[in-house]
Design an enzyme around this catalytic site. Structure first.
Site, PDB file in Angstrom:
ATOM      1  N   CYS A 136       0.305  -1.273   0.091  1.00 47.59           N
ATOM      2  CA  CYS A 136       0.226  -0.065  -0.241  1.00 47.59           C
ATOM      3  C   CYS A 136       0.811   1.608   0.163  1.00 47.59           C
ATOM      4  O   CYS A 136       1.075   1.204   0.752  1.00 47.59           O
ATOM      5  CB  CYS A 136      -0.997   0.171   0.613  1.00 47.59           C
ATOM      6  SG  CYS A 136      -1.760   1.390   1.468  1.00 47.59           S
TER       7      CYS A 136
ATOM      8  N   CYS B 166      -0.927   3.705   2.450  1.00 44.97           N
ATOM      9  CA  CYS B 166       0.142   3.999   3.871  1.00 44.97           C
ATOM     10  C   CYS B 166       0.979   3.905   3.706  1.00 44.97           C
ATOM     11  O   CYS B 166       1.838   4.550   5.263  1.00 44.97           O
ATOM     12  CB  CYS B 166      -0.253   2.605   4.172  1.00 44.97           C
ATOM     13  SG  CYS B 166      -2.184   1.816   3.789  1.00 44.97           S
ATOM     14  N   ASP B 167       1.545   4.011   3.133  1.00 49.02           N
ATOM     15  CA  ASP B 167       3.716   3.378   3.792  1.00 49.02           C
ATOM     16  C   ASP B 167       4.622   4.516   2.547  1.00 49.02           C
ATOM     17  O   ASP B 167       5.416   4.392   2.945  1.00 49.02           O
ATOM     18  CB  ASP B 167       3.743   2.144   3.441  1.00 49.02           C
ATOM     19  CG  ASP B 167       3.492   0.976   4.147  1.00 49.02           C
ATOM     20  OD1 ASP B 167       3.077   1.694   5.332  1.00 49.02           O
ATOM     21  OD2 ASP B 167       3.193  -0.221   4.275  1.00 49.02           O
TER      22      ASP B 167
END
Length: 316
Positions: A134, A137-138
């Site tokens: 992701c 997300c990261d």
């Protein structure tokens, strides 16, 4: 006899726990069932930086906070793998797990989706330590660094373009000689000076030290040449599969296993709701799962009230 609940929630990720909070606050009897520890994929996330109210929070810590909220008003939690859900003659639902059987007036499916893995050495070892599925997300953890994106479809190319806004360099490694993504997405990637491509190449191993990813070992599937590429992160986009097997017999999934709902989170079968990553949707995030769950929890309450009223009229 199987224990009965007003609603049973299949899954205890962020969506499942939020649905439990809303339903139990409405004085419904609630059971969450999960085959693993509550929190779902949050437990594999080192830090969460895009959840409102927290500048940064560890994934497992956020899971603990959500679990505390979800059980505060009486919702229960049980371990178990759901085998199937079946309708009963009285309009309720029979939930069969590998541990126990339960019944409920409503069911909220929050089973999520699983990333298709490369199944190569180092992938599991470095998940959350440089291996990610992701970019939203990261991606921020790799500002100014070199990252690798594995895949050639829409998700891989879209996420590579997103990462190019954060990383110093993005290398797309694809096993074919051309991308499968939509042309408009390809054009954007090809025009981005930060993105380069390695064709006809497959990742054979994810390399790292005792703390984090340091690169990948790849093989050209045309020449069999093996080489190593140094990188701080590896983002894998070779597919996503819904965890919907327990409810496929209900006829609420499409050919690929995704569940379709309306904006009330209702499926095609009355009394069955679906939320989060198992739904056919565009953005799969903690925040979107939580939003789905609030809607489903409220509408499960309304359905439950009508169900009980109809049942009482029959018995009068």
């Amino acid at each position: 006899m199987a224990q009965h609940y007003d609603t049973i929630i299949l899954g205890a990720g962020p969506g499942g726990m939020t649905a439990a909070t809303y339903a139990s606050r409405a004085n419904m009897s609630v059971l969450m069932i999960d085959r693993g520890i509550y929190g779902g994929q949050m437990n594999n996330t080192a830090e969460v930086e895009n959840y409102p109210g927290f500048e940064s929070i560890l994934g497992p810590e956020l899971a603990e906070k959500m679990y505390a909220s979800s059980t505060k008003f009486g919702a229960e939690y049980a371990f178990g793998s759901v085998l199937h859900v079946e309708a009963q003659n009285d309009g309720t639902w029979h939930v069969v797990t590998d541990m126990d059987d339960y019944t409920a007036n409503t069911v909220i499916v929050a089973t999520g989706a699983a990333n298709v893995k490369l199944a190569v050495p180092g992938e599991d070892q470095y998940t959350g330590r440089g291996v990610s599925y992701c970019a939203v997300c990261d991606g921020a953890f790799f500002r100014g660094q070199h990252v690798i994106v594995v895949g050639g479809g829409d998700s891989a190319v879209e996420e590579a373009t997103y990462l190019a806004g954060l990383a110093d360099k993005v290398t797309i490694v694809h096993r074919r000689d051309k991308l499968r993504a939509q042309k408009i997405l390809q054009d954007r990637a090809f025009a981005n000076e930060k993105i380069d491509f390695i064709w006809n190449t497959e990742v054979e191993e994810i390399l790292g030290d005792d703390k984090k990813v340091t690169g990948v070992r790849v093989r050209n599937n045309q020449t069999d040449e093996v080489s190593e590429i140094a990188a701080a992160g590896v983002f894998i986009y070779v597919g996503l599969t819904p965890v919907s097997e327990p409810v496929q017999a209900l006829g609420i999934t499409d050919a690929n296993g995704w569940i379709h709902t309306n904006d009330r989170m209702e499926t095609a079968v009355p009394g069955i709701f679906a939320i989060g990553d198992v739904r056919d949707k565009e953005l799969r995030q903690i925040t979107t799962a939580v939003g789905d769950a609030a809607i489903a929890g409220q509408n499960a309450f309304s359905y439950n009230e009508n169900f009980k009223m109809a049942a009482s009229e029959v018995t009068e």
